[in-house]
Motif scaffolding. Structure first.
Motif, mmCIF file in Angstrom:
data_model
loop_
_atom_site.group_PDB
_atom_site.id
_atom_site.type_symbol
_atom_site.label_atom_id
_atom_site.label_comp_id
_atom_site.label_asym_id
_atom_site.label_seq_id
_atom_site.Cartn_x
_atom_site.Cartn_y
_atom_site.Cartn_z
ATOM 1 N N VAL A 50 0.847 -1.200 0.000
ATOM 2 C CA VAL A 50 0.000 0.000 0.000
ATOM 3 C C VAL A 50 0.883 1.251 0.000
ATOM 4 O O VAL A 50 0.654 2.187 -0.769
ATOM 5 N N GLN A 51 1.901 1.274 0.854
ATOM 6 C CA GLN A 51 2.814 2.415 0.884
ATOM 7 C C GLN A 51 3.571 2.546 -0.435
ATOM 8 O O GLN A 51 3.798 3.656 -0.921
ATOM 9 N N ALA A 52 3.964 1.415 -1.013
ATOM 10 C CA ALA A 52 4.681 1.444 -2.295
ATOM 11 C C ALA A 52 3.801 2.028 -3.399
ATOM 12 O O ALA A 52 4.262 2.854 -4.196
ATOM 13 N N GLU A 54 1.204 4.059 -3.045
ATOM 14 C CA GLU A 54 0.999 5.488 -2.794
ATOM 15 C C GLU A 54 2.228 6.284 -3.204
ATOM 16 O O GLU A 54 2.107 7.377 -3.766
ATOM 17 N N ALA A 55 3.419 5.750 -2.962
ATOM 18 C CA ALA A 55 4.646 6.409 -3.415
ATOM 19 C C ALA A 55 4.682 6.449 -4.939
ATOM 20 O O ALA A 55 5.043 7.476 -5.536
ATOM 21 N N ALA A 56 4.307 5.352 -5.588
ATOM 22 C CA ALA A 56 4.297 5.294 -7.055
ATOM 23 C C ALA A 56 3.345 6.333 -7.640
ATOM 24 O O ALA A 56 3.668 6.993 -8.645
ATOM 25 N N ILE A 57 2.205 6.496 -7.025
ATOM 26 C CA ILE A 57 1.239 7.502 -7.497
ATOM 27 C C ILE A 57 1.814 8.907 -7.348
ATOM 28 O O ILE A 57 1.719 9.728 -8.268
ATOM 29 N N ALA A 58 2.428 9.187 -6.204
ATOM 30 C CA ALA A 58 3.033 10.511 -5.989
ATOM 31 C C ALA A 58 4.152 10.766 -7.000
ATOM 32 O O ALA A 58 4.266 11.872 -7.542
ATOM 33 N N GLN A 72 2.648 6.627 -16.455
ATOM 34 C CA GLN A 72 1.606 5.756 -15.894
ATOM 35 C C GLN A 72 2.212 4.958 -14.746
ATOM 36 O O GLN A 72 3.414 5.028 -14.518
ATOM 37 N N ILE A 73 1.393 4.180 -14.063
ATOM 38 C CA ILE A 73 1.925 3.272 -13.040
ATOM 39 C C ILE A 73 1.579 1.846 -13.430
ATOM 40 O O ILE A 73 0.638 1.587 -14.196
ATOM 41 N N GLY A 74 2.347 0.923 -12.868
ATOM 42 C CA GLY A 74 2.105 -0.503 -13.074
ATOM 43 C C GLY A 74 2.692 -1.270 -11.900
ATOM 44 O O GLY A 74 3.495 -0.743 -11.135
ATOM 45 N N ALA A 93 -4.340 -0.145 -9.003
ATOM 46 C CA ALA A 93 -3.118 -0.358 -8.224
ATOM 47 C C ALA A 93 -3.423 -0.369 -6.733
ATOM 48 O O ALA A 93 -2.902 -1.216 -5.991
ATOM 49 N N ARG A 94 -4.279 0.533 -6.291
ATOM 50 C CA ARG A 94 -4.646 0.564 -4.869
ATOM 51 C C ARG A 94 -5.397 -0.700 -4.460
ATOM 52 O O ARG A 94 -5.184 -1.237 -3.366
ATOM 53 N N ALA A 95 -6.282 -1.185 -5.311
ATOM 54 C CA ALA A 95 -7.026 -2.421 -5.016
ATOM 55 C C ALA A 95 -6.072 -3.611 -4.932
ATOM 56 O O ALA A 95 -6.187 -4.451 -4.027
ATOM 57 N N TRP A 96 -5.121 -3.689 -5.863
ATOM 58 C CA TRP A 96 -4.128 -4.769 -5.838
ATOM 59 C C TRP A 96 -3.331 -4.722 -4.544
ATOM 60 O O TRP A 96 -3.124 -5.745 -3.892
#
Length: 156
Positions: A50-52, A54-58, A72-74, A93-96
């Motif tokens: 979850v922290q990873a 959120e960091a990826a989104i930021a 994008q993120i993956g 990504a958050r759901a995963w």
């Protein structure tokens, strides 16, 4: 399992993707760019997916603002090979990450995620696992205190 966040210029597609790699840095894809957003968690290895994420989104948002509007993120796992991750939405990504984190082992005292490498145990406390020495000591102390209270009751 550790999760590492990197920015990638994927080959051969040329896509720009902020990747969350399960397995840590050694399991990240090899097309990682130099860390530009380290203060947001780039090239950081997280215990929590979850922290990873959120960091990826930021990082993705910062990269877009910095001139890469198609970033994008993956997420995924390379198994140590080269395997570019398919882009996904922030919500996916958050759901995963939430689903993955729900399955990870936690400290029997405080409920925090257990560290990736090693955890603490107390022989007298059966199979309980603790995230840090403090939690192991507190659990042992609690058990010792309860036994001591019972002994005192029996002496009366």
């Amino acid at each position: 399992m550790p999760y590492t966040v990197t920015r990638q210029h994927q080959w051969p597609s040329g896509d720009y993707v902020v990747e969350v790699s399960a397995g840590g840095l050694d399991y990240s894809n090899p097309d990682a760019l130099v860390a530009k957003f380290a203060h947001l968690g780039e090239f950081v290895t997280f215990t929590s997916p979850v922290q990873a994420v959120e960091a990826a989104i930021a990082i993705c948002e910062a990269w877009r603002a910095d001139g890469c509007p198609d970033a994008q993120i993956g997420h995924g796992a390379t198994g140590g090979m080269t395997m570019p991750f398919d882009p996904c939405t922030y919500e996916e990504a958050r759901a995963w990450a939430a689903k993955r984190e729900a399955t990870l082992p936690r400290c029997d005292r405080c409920g925090e995620l257990l560290p990736d490498k090693g955890h603490y145990t107390v022989r007298e406390l059966d199979e309980q696992r603790f995230c840090r020495e403090f939690c192991a000591e507190e659990a042992a102390y609690d058990q010792f205190s309860e036994k001591e209270k019972l002994d005192m009751e029996e002496e009366k």
